[in-house]
Motif scaffolding. Structure first.
Motif, mmCIF file in Angstrom:
data_model
loop_
_atom_site.group_PDB
_atom_site.id
_atom_site.type_symbol
_atom_site.label_atom_id
_atom_site.label_comp_id
_atom_site.label_asym_id
_atom_site.label_seq_id
_atom_site.Cartn_x
_atom_site.Cartn_y
_atom_site.Cartn_z
ATOM 1 N N GLU A 1 16.071 -61.676 -60.331
ATOM 2 C CA GLU A 1 16.929 -61.015 -59.337
ATOM 3 C C GLU A 1 16.776 -59.493 -59.428
ATOM 4 O OE1 GLU A 1 20.736 -62.558 -60.280
ATOM 5 O OE2 GLU A 1 20.406 -64.486 -59.259
ATOM 6 N N GLN A 2 16.732 -58.973 -60.662
ATOM 7 C CA GLN A 2 16.531 -57.528 -60.856
ATOM 8 C C GLN A 2 15.147 -57.095 -60.380
ATOM 9 O OE1 GLN A 2 17.283 -57.109 -65.048
ATOM 10 N NE2 GLN A 2 19.514 -57.107 -64.820
ATOM 11 N N SER A 3 14.142 -57.952 -60.641
ATOM 12 C CA SER A 3 12.780 -57.644 -60.206
ATOM 13 C C SER A 3 12.691 -57.601 -58.691
ATOM 14 C CB SER A 3 11.796 -58.691 -60.749
ATOM 15 O OG SER A 3 11.755 -58.657 -62.151
ATOM 16 N N ILE A 4 13.410 -58.504 -58.039
ATOM 17 C CA ILE A 4 13.425 -58.519 -56.565
ATOM 18 C C ILE A 4 14.035 -57.226 -56.046
ATOM 19 C CG2 ILE A 4 14.492 -59.610 -54.549
ATOM 20 C CD1 ILE A 4 14.273 -62.295 -56.081
ATOM 21 N N GLN A 5 15.152 -56.818 -56.673
ATOM 22 C CA GLN A 5 15.824 -55.586 -56.250
ATOM 23 C C GLN A 5 14.911 -54.373 -56.440
ATOM 24 O OE1 GLN A 5 19.629 -55.056 -58.106
ATOM 25 N NE2 GLN A 5 20.075 -53.144 -57.026
ATOM 26 N N SER A 6 14.231 -54.326 -57.597
ATOM 27 C CA SER A 6 13.311 -53.215 -57.864
ATOM 28 C C SER A 6 12.161 -53.212 -56.862
ATOM 29 C CB SER A 6 12.746 -53.317 -59.285
ATOM 30 O OG SER A 6 13.774 -53.211 -60.236
ATOM 31 N N ALA A 7 11.625 -54.415 -56.601
ATOM 32 C CA ALA A 7 10.503 -54.527 -55.668
ATOM 33 C C ALA A 7 10.926 -54.112 -54.264
ATOM 34 C CB ALA A 7 9.974 -55.961 -55.655
ATOM 35 N N GLN A 8 12.150 -54.471 -53.877
ATOM 36 C CA GLN A 8 12.665 -54.085 -52.547
ATOM 37 C C GLN A 8 12.807 -52.570 -52.444
ATOM 38 O OE1 GLN A 8 16.220 -56.471 -52.466
ATOM 39 N NE2 GLN A 8 15.254 -58.116 -51.256
ATOM 40 N N GLU A 9 13.308 -51.947 -53.524
ATOM 41 C CA GLU A 9 13.456 -50.489 -53.543
ATOM 42 C C GLU A 9 12.092 -49.805 -53.475
ATOM 43 O OE1 GLU A 9 15.716 -49.715 -57.029
ATOM 44 O OE2 GLU A 9 17.605 -50.451 -56.186
ATOM 45 N N THR A 10 11.133 -50.388 -54.218
ATOM 46 C CA THR A 10 9.769 -49.840 -54.206
ATOM 47 C C THR A 10 9.158 -49.962 -52.810
ATOM 48 O OG1 THR A 10 9.460 -50.449 -56.515
ATOM 49 C CG2 THR A 10 7.469 -50.021 -55.239
ATOM 50 N N ASP A 11 9.344 -51.141 -52.194
ATOM 51 C CA ASP A 11 8.824 -51.368 -50.836
ATOM 52 C C ASP A 11 9.442 -50.376 -49.852
ATOM 53 O OD1 ASP A 11 7.311 -53.445 -51.780
ATOM 54 O OD2 ASP A 11 8.624 -55.049 -51.037
ATOM 55 N N LYS A 12 10.742 -50.141 -50.012
ATOM 56 C CA LYS A 12 11.437 -49.210 -49.119
ATOM 57 C C LYS A 12 10.891 -47.792 -49.290
ATOM 58 C CE LYS A 12 16.053 -47.512 -47.960
ATOM 59 N NZ LYS A 12 17.501 -47.545 -48.313
ATOM 60 N N GLN B 1 3.815 -61.142 -61.164
ATOM 61 C CA GLN B 1 3.460 -59.914 -60.456
ATOM 62 C C GLN B 1 3.584 -60.169 -58.956
ATOM 63 O OE1 GLN B 1 2.700 -57.107 -62.186
ATOM 64 N NE2 GLN B 1 3.014 -58.266 -64.080
ATOM 65 N N GLY B 2 3.808 -59.134 -58.199
ATOM 66 C CA GLY B 2 3.871 -59.287 -56.749
ATOM 67 C C GLY B 2 5.055 -58.569 -56.164
ATOM 68 N N GLY B 3 5.182 -58.715 -54.864
ATOM 69 C CA GLY B 3 6.268 -58.048 -54.157
ATOM 70 C C GLY B 3 7.540 -58.868 -54.173
ATOM 71 N N ALA B 4 8.545 -58.359 -53.430
ATOM 72 C CA ALA B 4 9.863 -58.987 -53.418
ATOM 73 C C ALA B 4 9.802 -60.426 -52.908
ATOM 74 C CB ALA B 4 10.810 -58.164 -52.553
ATOM 75 N N GLU B 5 8.970 -60.662 -51.890
ATOM 76 C CA GLU B 5 8.886 -62.002 -51.297
ATOM 77 C C GLU B 5 8.330 -63.022 -52.295
ATOM 78 O OE1 GLU B 5 6.895 -64.222 -47.426
ATOM 79 O OE2 GLU B 5 6.945 -62.024 -47.510
ATOM 80 N N GLU B 6 7.281 -62.633 -52.996
ATOM 81 C CA GLU B 6 6.648 -63.528 -53.974
ATOM 82 C C GLU B 6 7.605 -63.838 -55.127
ATOM 83 O OE1 GLU B 6 2.416 -63.776 -56.412
ATOM 84 O OE2 GLU B 6 2.849 -62.062 -55.128
ATOM 85 N N ILE B 7 8.301 -62.813 -55.623
ATOM 86 C CA ILE B 7 9.249 -63.014 -56.731
ATOM 87 C C ILE B 7 10.422 -63.869 -56.260
ATOM 88 C CG2 ILE B 7 10.767 -61.874 -58.402
ATOM 89 C CD1 ILE B 7 8.943 -59.397 -58.142
ATOM 90 N N SER B 8 10.840 -63.659 -55.008
ATOM 91 C CA SER B 8 11.949 -64.428 -54.443
ATOM 92 C C SER B 8 11.598 -65.918 -54.361
ATOM 93 C CB SER B 8 12.296 -63.898 -53.055
ATOM 94 O OG SER B 8 13.397 -64.595 -52.530
ATOM 95 N N GLU B 9 10.368 -66.214 -54.008
ATOM 96 C CA GLU B 9 9.908 -67.610 -53.950
ATOM 97 C C GLU B 9 9.957 -68.249 -55.341
ATOM 98 O OE1 GLU B 9 6.061 -67.699 -52.143
ATOM 99 O OE2 GLU B 9 6.825 -67.156 -50.158
ATOM 100 N N ALA B 10 9.547 -67.486 -56.358
ATOM 101 C CA ALA B 10 9.575 -67.986 -57.743
ATOM 102 C C ALA B 10 11.018 -68.249 -58.181
ATOM 103 C CB ALA B 10 8.918 -66.974 -58.670
ATOM 104 N N LEU B 11 11.928 -67.352 -57.794
ATOM 105 C CA LEU B 11 13.343 -67.524 -58.140
ATOM 106 C C LEU B 11 13.918 -68.767 -57.458
ATOM 107 C CD1 LEU B 11 15.994 -66.559 -59.413
ATOM 108 C CD2 LEU B 11 16.341 -65.097 -57.407
ATOM 109 N N ASP B 12 13.608 -68.945 -56.171
ATOM 110 C CA ASP B 12 14.096 -70.124 -55.436
ATOM 111 C C ASP B 12 13.598 -71.414 -56.080
ATOM 112 O OD1 ASP B 12 15.404 -68.531 -53.657
ATOM 113 O OD2 ASP B 12 13.873 -68.624 -52.097
#
Length: 255
Positions: free
Chosen positions: A210-221, A140-151
């Motif tokens: 990657e899809q979750s990051i994209q969704s989170a970015q769209e939601t944030d926007k 769970q979390g925003g794009a930044e948190e999910i991005s860290e998990a992906l990295d």
């Protein structure tokens, strides 16, 4: 009679050499378990050491024959000298062959231990992947948190192929010699199956993140645009309220 005594000593030594050859060099060995292999290494080591200890006996026989030849008539020399030469050659060959076979089995044992070591290291890495996949299963979390998990997952997946190549080569070396082949094939099948499954699951999880990051970015926007819009409306309403404007006098959206 000294000749009879010497021939008896030569004959007994020949018998021992023949028995050692039959027991350790001509017998077919099958190594189906690590215990059998380890036992064979220890057995060959004892045989090699026992053969080396016989060197004193061979030297005593050699000295006795040479002393006898030095004093005996020439007619007695040739046959006895020939028997001694055959004995010395047979003994040296036995020692060389026992030592060679022991060294070979030691290398095989070291190869098996090395294979286990590489398998252990790779399975520990697979355990880490398994833990990472579970940790990112319902993140769970925003794009930044999910991005860290992906990295973090991608860093873990950048694992060199060296160990796996070593496992393949060591296993091939052992099974080509028919050593522990069933056990090794079983271990390799289990390892390779687990490796493939976790690799595939990791690739799926990477795409999912990657899809979750994209969704989170769209939601944030979208949230940012809503907040900006609300801020503008709030400013307008504040101004209307300050001017004591009636709701019926302002645009529909402000009402």
């Amino acid at each position: 009679d000294k000749t009879v005594s010497l021939r008896k000593d030569l004959s007994e030594m020949h018998e021992w050499i023949t028995q050692a050859e039959e027991e350790y060099l001509e017998r077919d060995f099958e190594y189906k378990t690590p215990d059998e292999l380890q036992k064979a290494v220890e057995e060959l080591k004892r045989a090699k050491e026992e053969a080396l200890q016989k060197e004193v006996k061979v030297k005593l026989i050699t000295d006795s024959v040479n002393n006898f030849i030095a004093k005996a008539p020439p007619a007695a020399h040739e046959a006895l000298k020939k028997e001694l030469d055959v004995l010395i050659t047979s003994y040296q060959q036995l020692c060389s062959r026992l030592n060679g076979k022991w060294k070979t089995l030691e290398e095989v044992w070291a190869c098996w231990r090395e294979l286990l070591s590489y398998l252990d290291a790779e399975n520990k890495w697979l355990n880490e992947i398994e833990r990472k996949l579970k940790a990112t299963e319902n993140i769970q979390g925003g794009a930044e948190e999910i991005s860290e998990a992906l990295d973090s997952l991608e860093r873990l997946m950048r694992h060199p192929e060296d160990n796996r190549n070593q496992i393949r080569e060591l296993a091939q070396t052992l099974t080509d010699g028919g050593i522990l082949d069933e056990l090794i094939n079983e271990k390799l099948e289990k390892f390779n199956t687990r490796w493939e499954e976790l690799q595939q699951e990791a690739v799926r999880r990477q795409k999912s993140l990657e899809q979750s990051i994209q969704s989170a970015q769209e939601t944030d926007k979208t949230l940012r645009l809503i907040q900006e819009s609300l801020a503008v409306i709030d400013k307008q309403l504040t101004a209307y309220t300050a001017d004591r404007v009636d709701a019926a006098q302002v645009p529909q959206e402000a009402q």
